[in-house]
Design an enzyme around this catalytic site. Sequence first.
Site, PDB file in Angstrom:
ATOM      1  N   ASN A 131       0.933  -1.193   0.021  1.00 38.24           N
ATOM      2  CA  ASN A 131      -0.062  -0.136  -0.117  1.00 38.24           C
ATOM      3  C   ASN A 131       0.981   1.192   0.112  1.00 38.24           C
ATOM      4  O   ASN A 131       1.914   1.300   0.525  1.00 38.24           O
ATOM      5  CB  ASN A 131      -0.869  -0.226   1.232  1.00 38.24           C
ATOM      6  CG  ASN A 131      -2.041  -0.910   0.940  1.00 38.24           C
ATOM      7  OD1 ASN A 131      -2.780  -0.818  -0.182  1.00 38.24           O
ATOM      8  ND2 ASN A 131      -2.628  -1.737   1.966  1.00 38.24           N
ATOM      9  N   ASP A 159     -10.751  -6.976  -0.905  1.00 34.05           N
ATOM     10  CA  ASP A 159     -12.107  -6.375  -0.793  1.00 34.05           C
ATOM     11  C   ASP A 159     -13.130  -7.133  -1.466  1.00 34.05           C
ATOM     12  O   ASP A 159     -14.409  -7.137  -1.014  1.00 34.05           O
ATOM     13  CB  ASP A 159     -11.784  -4.906  -1.447  1.00 34.05           C
ATOM     14  CG  ASP A 159     -10.716  -4.155  -1.002  1.00 34.05           C
ATOM     15  OD1 ASP A 159     -10.425  -4.316   0.289  1.00 34.05           O
ATOM     16  OD2 ASP A 159      -9.942  -3.829  -1.675  1.00 34.05           O
ATOM     17  N   ARG A 162     -13.920 -10.149   0.627  1.00 33.31           N
ATOM     18  CA  ARG A 162     -14.647  -9.732   1.835  1.00 33.31           C
ATOM     19  C   ARG A 162     -16.186  -9.253   1.499  1.00 33.31           C
ATOM     20  O   ARG A 162     -16.979  -9.712   2.274  1.00 33.31           O
ATOM     21  CB  ARG A 162     -13.983  -8.546   2.478  1.00 33.31           C
ATOM     22  CG  ARG A 162     -12.577  -8.886   3.240  1.00 33.31           C
ATOM     23  CD  ARG A 162     -11.817  -7.499   3.363  1.00 33.31           C
ATOM     24  NE  ARG A 162     -10.772  -7.747   4.254  1.00 33.31           N
ATOM     25  CZ  ARG A 162      -9.707  -7.090   4.434  1.00 33.31           C
ATOM     26  NH1 ARG A 162      -9.393  -5.675   3.751  1.00 33.31           N
ATOM     27  NH2 ARG A 162      -8.726  -7.386   5.310  1.00 33.31           N
ATOM     28  N   HIS A 187      -8.082   0.822  -3.541  1.00 31.47           N
ATOM     29  CA  HIS A 187      -7.984   0.110  -2.252  1.00 31.47           C
ATOM     30  C   HIS A 187      -7.571   0.915  -1.026  1.00 31.47           C
ATOM     31  O   HIS A 187      -6.526   1.037  -0.554  1.00 31.47           O
ATOM     32  CB  HIS A 187      -6.827  -1.019  -2.724  1.00 31.47           C
ATOM     33  CG  HIS A 187      -6.588  -1.685  -1.280  1.00 31.47           C
ATOM     34  ND1 HIS A 187      -7.550  -2.622  -0.696  1.00 31.47           N
ATOM     35  CD2 HIS A 187      -5.437  -1.933  -0.539  1.00 31.47           C
ATOM     36  CE1 HIS A 187      -7.008  -3.042   0.561  1.00 31.47           C
ATOM     37  NE2 HIS A 187      -5.618  -2.668   0.679  1.00 31.47           N
TER      38      HIS A 187
END
Length: 328
Positions: A131, A159, A162, A187
Amino acid sequence: TRTPVNVTVTGAAGQIGYALLFRIASGHLLGADVPVKLRLLEIPQGLKAAEGTAMELDDCAFPLLRGIDISDDPNVAFDGANVALLVGARPRTKGMERGDLLEANGGIFKPQGAAINAHAADDIKVLVVGNPANTNALIAQAAAPDVPRERFTAMTRLDHNRAISQLAQKTGVPVSEIRKLTIWGNHSATQYPDIFHAEVAGKNAAEAVSDEQWLADTFIPTVAKRGAAIIEARGASSAASAANAAIDHVHTWVNGTADGNWTSMGIPSDGSYGVPEGLISSFPVTTKDGTYEIVQGLEINDFSRTRIDASVKELEEEREAVRGLGLL
Ligand code: NDP
């Protein structure tokens, strides 16, 4: 016998690396009949731990694992790479401004992009996990002008997974009954998990749920803040599910999406859905034979539009910031 595929993993000695390497070596990244060679990149302080992981990989006697090289030099680690998983990144530490974070990551992803440009195989596919993943992917891409730009992607699959799991639990179906879910944007906390085109056991998901308040106040924040909730519960980050999502991302890219379904990937925008061209943003995509296409023609309602625009605005700000640092 097939030629082994070279898979380079950066930050190999980290938490995600530890959850990732064994699954690559056991055939989950590319397929149960594809031999792999691992190329591990670490910073000098991480080399010894990477060697320890390599010892364990040896000890698994994986039939598909045809070699492990370890280096702290990107020019060596990306040499001949067919797949590159860029996991190592500079974490945000207390008091660190976003500009400092982007600059520190520029120092990592710019030389890695340059090394990919100079040394990777012609069919190189890059997934950025570290990240801020979307913008790190943009930095690496900018430093690799000879590599087709669509080969640089960022991970929003965690994501996506999830969101599928949350929706399956809410509607009481197995996860295999959820299709066509989309993560849009960055993200980050602004990402937008979209169920308006998703299906629950063949029916429209938004109609199956029929609860906009749950969508706005529970579903979206639960997906977006899941990483923090896991750190809170486990006392450690969500490394195993992140590694699993990285495996899923590459496996889907290489092996294709199923008919009647799609996935989410952070990819360079071609301007679709009003996302400015060139931003690395998450879209609904179908994949086939190692290529991907944005799903076209979806109707975007006001609820979705506002949220997509907010996440895209954040991506534009990140791009401006790295431009200001001379990284693009
Ligand atoms: P992790 O392996 O836990 O995480 C690595 C990166 O993945 C971080 O940027 C992290 O972002 C990101 N990430 C994305 N999704 C998730 C998720 N769901 N859960 C957790 N992380 C996520 O970090 P470690 O500190 O354990 O390991 C990093 C390794 O990278 C170290 O061994 C370090 O030496 C190495 N490194 C290597 C470099 C190189 O090869 N040139 C450069 C820099 C570091 P976030 O910070 O937002 O959690």
